[in-house]
Design a protein around this motif. Structure first.
Motif, PDB file in Angstrom:
ATOM      1  N   GLU A 492     -20.693  -5.250 -10.191  1.00 16.76           N
ATOM      2  CA  GLU A 492     -20.654  -6.660 -10.610  1.00 16.76           C
ATOM      3  C   GLU A 492     -19.311  -6.990 -11.240  1.00 16.76           C
ATOM      4  O   GLU A 492     -18.744  -8.062 -11.001  1.00 16.76           O
ATOM      5  N   LEU A 496     -16.662  -9.592  -9.796  1.00 16.49           N
ATOM      6  CA  LEU A 496     -16.170 -10.659 -10.672  1.00 16.49           C
ATOM      7  C   LEU A 496     -14.645 -10.637 -10.748  1.00 16.49           C
ATOM      8  O   LEU A 496     -13.995 -11.696 -10.787  1.00 16.49           O
ATOM      9  N   ILE A 541     -18.454 -19.571 -15.785  1.00 18.45           N
ATOM     10  CA  ILE A 541     -18.437 -18.167 -16.204  1.00 18.45           C
ATOM     11  C   ILE A 541     -17.908 -18.130 -17.629  1.00 18.45           C
ATOM     12  O   ILE A 541     -16.796 -18.592 -17.905  1.00 18.45           O
ATOM     13  N   PHE A 546     -15.189 -13.041 -18.411  1.00 16.94           N
ATOM     14  CA  PHE A 546     -14.063 -12.865 -17.495  1.00 16.94           C
ATOM     15  C   PHE A 546     -12.744 -12.508 -18.183  1.00 16.94           C
ATOM     16  O   PHE A 546     -11.858 -11.927 -17.552  1.00 16.94           O
TER      17      PHE A 546
END
Length: 748
Positions: A492, A496, A541, A546
């Motif tokens: 993931e 991302l 997000i 991030f």
């Protein structure tokens, strides 16, 4: 001596000749030149045998084979070999029986070496010119002209011609065999296979059923030979016990001696009962072949054998080159262990085999190796790695696939009863002897059990590395087994990361601005620029998801420069709208701040945007401030020289050293929202926020609180003597257009 033998068809006459014609050469061999007489007259057989019986040519006497018809000759020729001369009558069962037999001998039987002397008493049935032209014969004689001397001369000439043709044919066949042998050898891969091929081909070439071995001094394909001794690398069955052992272990003393002599002389050695063949090569690797039989070679044999040895030497050069390339491709040159590529090859084979159910893979990372390498030098570091490799080899080399897959990372693939953390870590309990020093090491291990694994080798190695990184994060000197949840989390993050890179490249990231106000007057003093990411499907997000990925991937450097430049351009635009006292706060990440080109980037942005530096504020976190205080002090001084102010964000969460804090050339402390949230209605909490305000005042710093959500928190902060704040109680983060509208409304 006079002799006249009459037949019904022709005459064979031996005229007067001098007595006592000696043989040409003294006999030295029991072998004979085989002469076949084909004539239907028995007296011709007797006369020819009598005339030639005492003749010797090239130290060899003559022997005779008799056929009394063309039919009988055909039967004999089908089963006999090594016939040097055929003395052939033309007229037998039929008038041209002899000529038909010539065609049969040459075309059907394919006997091209044998010399044919055509003899006839009736030339009319086979005219000389026609016979010479149309048939493959070597001489033509009428019986009436044959004296003993002329018969001697014709036979001697024919035998010498036959000997030369046989030598040429033998040479041709030998060369054909050498070419075939060389072709077969060139197709072999690996030095040991090549050596076995040389043994097979040399015995075939010599026509011998003998035994022997090939020895070499080599450590190709990861095999380690102690002290680089001469080892037997290929052997026939009689010497199979010596295979892969030093030649010094051989009980046969004369075999060792002749091989050593051949290598010292750089040439083949031939003795009565044994032979050593030497093969030269460009790499100067010792390579020799021993045969337990002597070779009695004539000059032609020696020349052919020399050609064969030369071809083997060329093939040996190619094999050595291929083996070195194979070494470079599949083995680590420092430790001699397999490399990553070889491990992946073996790993894929394991995953497709029944042993998968009981196999495991581990990655072994030497703790703090980089520091040791930097402190003691790369040469010492190499010795250290070799010491670790040797200990792994001594304990697991015969049972597991060992590899070096990184600078200080080793891999171990094998039965999970052996590839277990307790067994591996126990190897590091005792110190390593490196360059006459005892060095204590520890290692961290990541492991994966292959019994239920569905991926291929590269995925298994990647997942084991995930487990290793998790182990290094949690506890050095420990271990972690890979679990599916680890894989999901990492995948993931990777997805991302790729999505973030694409979003940045396609300008999907944007800035919002949260106003900062003076709580006493409500005046807007500035804003903090905040980075946001909205995906194509409309999802936001969160930055705390991030931003760490951007820092981990290094993308934060480019993103940070873009944020800095965009925020400065927005500040210029706000100033053009009349907000000339507006200050812009910009967050700087640790990866961005510690980048060698950070100051160069900051200077470039200030220059390109032409923004007044004194209205720009950089926010750094408290943990950054404590990471490398000396570097920070130096960098902050350079920033201040540009006129930019500095704020420490999230103050109170990083356990700062106050002695370091007072050395920093900063302007402002920001109280973290966690401490603002602690402020209750009755004011009984919020003591940390109050303490930070007092600390800042004592240090002569401005104080701003973030995350102010309600009037109670604002009033409490004012009571602590904190006047600056940002939060939803005053304004949420806004886009550039919304900020302009909000500021306009505030002004009115």
């Amino acid at each position: 001596m006079n002799a006249t033998i009459h037949s019904a068809e022709d005459d064979l006459v031996f005229l007067d000749e001098p007595e006592g014609i000696p043989p040409l050469e003294a006999a030295e061999s029991n072998s004979t030149w085989r002469i076949m007489i084909i004539d239907d007259d028995p007296d011709v057989h007797s006369a020819t045998t009598f005339a030639l019986g005492s003749l010797e040519i090239q130290h060899r006497p003559l022997s005779f084979i008799h056929a009394y018809s063309a039919t009988e000759a055909r039967e004999i020729l089908e089963r006999e070999s090594d016939i040097a001369i055929i003395l052939l009558d033309v007229v037998m069962e039929q008038e041209d029986a002899g000529l038909q037999l010539v065609s049969y001998i040459r075309k059907t039987l394919g006997l091209t070496d044998v010399r044919i002397i055509l003899r006839t008493g009736q030339p009319g049935y086979a005219p000389e010119i026609d016979a010479i032209r149309d048939y493959d014969i070597n001489d033509y004689k009428t019986k009436s002209e044959l004296t003993r001397t002329k018969l001697y001369t014709a036979v001697t000439s024919a035998i010498r011609s036959y000997e030369q043709i046989c030598a040429i044919s033998s040479s041709r066949r030998g060369l054909e065999m050498i070419i075939h042998a060389s072709t077969e050898l060139m197709a072999l891969q690996g030095l040991q296979n090549f050596a076995e091929g040389v043994l097979i081909q040399i015995t075939s070439l010599l026509g011998l059923n003998t035994s022997g071995f090939v020895c070499a001094k080599t450590n190709l394909q990861g095999r380690h030979y102690e002290n680089d001794k001469l080892h037997v690398i290929a052997a026939t069955e009689d010497y199979h016990d010596a295979l892969n052992k030093p030649i010094t272990d051989l009980l046969q003393i004369n075999a060792k001696e002749i091989v050593q002599r051949s290598l010292e002389l750089h040439q083949s050695v031939f003795e009565a009962d044994i032979t050593a063949l030497y093969f030269n090569n460009v790499t100067q690797k010792d390579f020799a072949l021993f045969l337990n039989t002597g070779l009695r070679l004539n000059d032609m044999d020696k020349r052919l054998l020399s050609v064969f040895c030369s071809n083997v030497s060329v093939g040996l050069d190619n094999v050595m080159l291929t083996s070195r390339l194979h070494n470079y491709a599949f083995y680590d040159l420092l430790t001699g262990l397999a490399n990553r590529l070889k491990l992946l090859q073996t790993l894929n084979e394991t995953l497709l085999s029944p042993i998968k159910s009981r196999s495991a893979l581990s990655l072994i990372d030497i703790d703090h190796f980089a520091e040791t390498n930097d402190a003691l030098g790369h040469q010492f570091g190499d010795l250290l790695l070799n010491a670790v490799a040797q200990r792994l080899r001594e304990n697991f080399g015969n049972q597991c696939q060992l590899s070096r897959v990184g600078s200080d990372t080793f891999a171990m693939l094998g039965d999970k009863s052996l590839v277990c953390p307790e067994t591996i870590l126990a190897l590091f309990n005792s110190p390593f002897n490196v360059d006459q020093q005892e060095v204590q090491l520890s290692a961290t291990i990541g492991l994966i059990k292959l019994d239920e694994y569905d991926g291929d080798g590269s995925e298994a190695l990647k997942d084991t590395n995930i487990a290793l990184k998790r182990a290094k994060t949690h506890q050095r000197g420990g271990y972690e087994y890979f679990t599916r949840s680890m894989g999901v989390e990492i995948r993931e993050r990777v997805l991302l990361m790729h999505a973030l890179r694409a979003a940045f490249e396609h300008e999907k990231l944007f800035l919002v601005y949260q106003p900062q106000v003076d709580m006493r007057s409500g005046k807007v003093l500035g804003a903090e620029a905040l980075l946001r990411w909205k995906t194509d499907d409309g999802r936001y997000i969160p930055p705390d998801q991030f931003i760490p990925i951007a820092e981990y991937s290094g993308l934060i450097v480019d993103i940070g420069e873009w944020v800095m430049e965009s925020a400065c351009y927005e500040l210029i635009h706000l100033r053009s709208l009349g907000y000339t006292d507006f200050q812009m706060a910009i967050n700087v990440s640790q990866a961005q701040f510690s980048h060698p080109l950070f100051m160069q980037t900051l200077s470039k942005v200030l220059k390109s945007t032409n923004v007044p530096a004194n209205f720009v504020e950089l926010e750094i976190t408290e943990s950054m401030a404590m990471k490398d205080p000396d570097l920070l002090i130096k960098t902050l001084h350079q920033i201040k020289q540009l006129g930019v102010s500095i704020s420490i964000d999230d103050f109170g969460t990083g356990f700062s050293s106050l002695s370091h804090l007072q050395k920093l050339d900063i302007d402002k402390l920001k109280i973290d929202r966690a401490f603002v949230n602690d402020i209750q209605h009755n004011g009984s909490e919020g003591s940390i926020a109050k303490m930070i305000v007092q600390l800042g005042q004592n240090l002569g710093l401005s104080i701003i609180a973030e995350g102010v959500e309600n009037e109670m928190q604002a009033n409490a902060l004012l009571s602590f003597d904190c006047h600056l704040a940002q939060g939803y109680f005053y304004a949420k983060p806004m886009t550039s257009e919304d900020l302009h509208a909000w500021l306009k409304k505030q002004s009115s």
